[in-house]
Design an enzyme around this catalytic site. Structure first.
Site, mmCIF file in Angstrom:
data_model
loop_
_atom_site.group_PDB
_atom_site.id
_atom_site.type_symbol
_atom_site.label_atom_id
_atom_site.label_comp_id
_atom_site.label_asym_id
_atom_site.label_seq_id
_atom_site.Cartn_x
_atom_site.Cartn_y
_atom_site.Cartn_z
ATOM 1 N N ASN A 52 22.324 -72.125 2.513
ATOM 2 C CA ASN A 52 21.552 -71.391 1.510
ATOM 3 C C ASN A 52 21.513 -72.177 0.200
ATOM 4 O OD1 ASN A 52 24.340 -70.693 1.340
ATOM 5 N ND2 ASN A 52 23.882 -68.823 0.220
ATOM 6 N N VAL A 53 20.370 -72.084 -0.449
ATOM 7 C CA VAL A 53 20.141 -72.789 -1.717
ATOM 8 C C VAL A 53 19.589 -71.765 -2.706
ATOM 9 C CG1 VAL A 53 18.955 -74.696 -2.865
ATOM 10 C CG2 VAL A 53 19.642 -74.939 -0.472
ATOM 11 N N GLU A 54 20.399 -71.444 -3.702
ATOM 12 C CA GLU A 54 19.997 -70.424 -4.672
ATOM 13 C C GLU A 54 19.344 -71.056 -5.898
ATOM 14 O OE1 GLU A 54 23.489 -67.976 -5.291
ATOM 15 O OE2 GLU A 54 23.259 -67.085 -3.288
ATOM 16 N N SER A 57 16.283 -68.442 -10.858
ATOM 17 C CA SER A 57 15.313 -67.381 -10.587
ATOM 18 C C SER A 57 15.692 -66.814 -9.217
ATOM 19 C CB SER A 57 13.892 -67.968 -10.591
ATOM 20 O OG SER A 57 12.956 -66.949 -10.322
ATOM 21 N N TYR A 58 16.523 -65.784 -9.235
ATOM 22 C CA TYR A 58 17.259 -65.350 -8.039
ATOM 23 C C TYR A 58 16.400 -65.208 -6.778
ATOM 24 C CZ TYR A 58 21.116 -64.010 -11.218
ATOM 25 O OH TYR A 58 22.122 -63.999 -12.137
ATOM 26 N N CYS A 72 17.486 -68.932 2.434
ATOM 27 C CA CYS A 72 18.605 -68.672 3.344
ATOM 28 C C CYS A 72 18.878 -69.892 4.232
ATOM 29 C CB CYS A 72 18.299 -67.482 4.235
ATOM 30 S SG CYS A 72 18.257 -65.902 3.387
ATOM 31 N N GLU A 118 19.417 -69.974 7.422
ATOM 32 C CA GLU A 118 18.692 -69.955 8.694
ATOM 33 C C GLU A 118 17.295 -70.541 8.532
ATOM 34 O OE1 GLU A 118 20.317 -67.538 7.202
ATOM 35 O OE2 GLU A 118 20.958 -65.963 8.589
ATOM 36 N N CYS A 149 14.862 -63.564 7.639
ATOM 37 C CA CYS A 149 15.239 -64.603 8.608
ATOM 38 C C CYS A 149 15.036 -64.125 10.046
ATOM 39 C CB CYS A 149 16.683 -65.040 8.382
ATOM 40 S SG CYS A 149 16.857 -66.024 6.885
HETATM 41 N N1 THU Z 1 21.843 -65.526 2.922
HETATM 42 C C1 THU Z 1 21.604 -66.431 3.919
HETATM 43 O O1 THU Z 1 21.654 -67.649 3.708
HETATM 44 N N2 THU Z 1 21.317 -65.943 5.149
HETATM 45 C C2 THU Z 1 21.237 -64.617 5.463
HETATM 46 O O2 THU Z 1 20.822 -64.256 6.559
HETATM 47 C C3 THU Z 1 21.683 -63.622 4.494
HETATM 48 C C4 THU Z 1 21.769 -64.097 3.095
HETATM 49 C C5 THU Z 1 22.135 -66.023 1.581
HETATM 50 C C6 THU Z 1 21.045 -65.775 0.589
HETATM 51 C C7 THU Z 1 21.808 -65.785 -0.709
HETATM 52 O O3 THU Z 1 21.924 -67.137 -1.155
HETATM 53 C C8 THU Z 1 23.194 -65.310 -0.326
HETATM 54 O O4 THU Z 1 23.269 -65.404 1.082
HETATM 55 C C9 THU Z 1 23.496 -63.878 -0.744
HETATM 56 O O5 THU Z 1 22.507 -63.018 -0.343
#
Ligand code: THU
Length: 133
Positions: free
Chosen positions: A48-50, A53-54, A59, A61, A93
């Protein structure tokens, strides 16, 4: 999919999770997809890359799926998702993976408890998923 291939896939998801960029949620996720291009099988990974800007967070996947497709590998045989605590794929996802098949095996693992796996399929997680057909 071949059960012998599950453990390396799970290990790849756990490994790539270390690269997660999640300074906002602090929830680190890694995903690994075993995919085929019709000739060869290959594993693709993503984390995951946040973003500040939330809503722009990507994700693990979907990152892994995009890597596979960009390399020409569109047949997904299995997906492993590593998070602690163990997490099932989010709704977005589920739909994203469903695009590539309704009986793709998805394995959830908590790296802190690597033997306590959860196992789903794309259609099991997303009954009557959307298709344009
Ligand atoms: N996240 C994923 O990478 N995969 C998922 O199926 C659920 C959520 C990440 C998104 C965000 O960066 C963090 O988990 C919290 O929601």
């Amino acid at each position: 999919m071949d059960e012998n291939l599950l453990r390396p896939l799970i290990d790849a998801a756990i490994q790539i999770r270390q690269h997660a960029y999640a300074p906002y949620s602090k929830f680190h996720v890694g995903a690994a997809i075993l995919a085929s291009d019709g000739t060869a099988q290959q594993t693709f990974t993503g984390c995951n890359v946040e973003n500040a800007s939330y809503g722009l967070a990507i994700c693990a996947e979907r990152a892994a799926a995009c890597a596979a497709v960009a390399a020409g590998f569109r047949t997904f045989l299995g997906v492993a998702v590593a998070a602690s605590p163990l997490a099932s794929p989010c709704g977005a996802c589920r739909q994203f993976l469903f695009e590539f098949g309704d009986d793709i095996v998805i394995i959830g693992v908590d790296p802190e408890q690597p033997d306590a796996l959860k196992r789903w399929t794309t259609a099991g997680l997303l009954p009557e998923g959307f298709r344009l057909e």
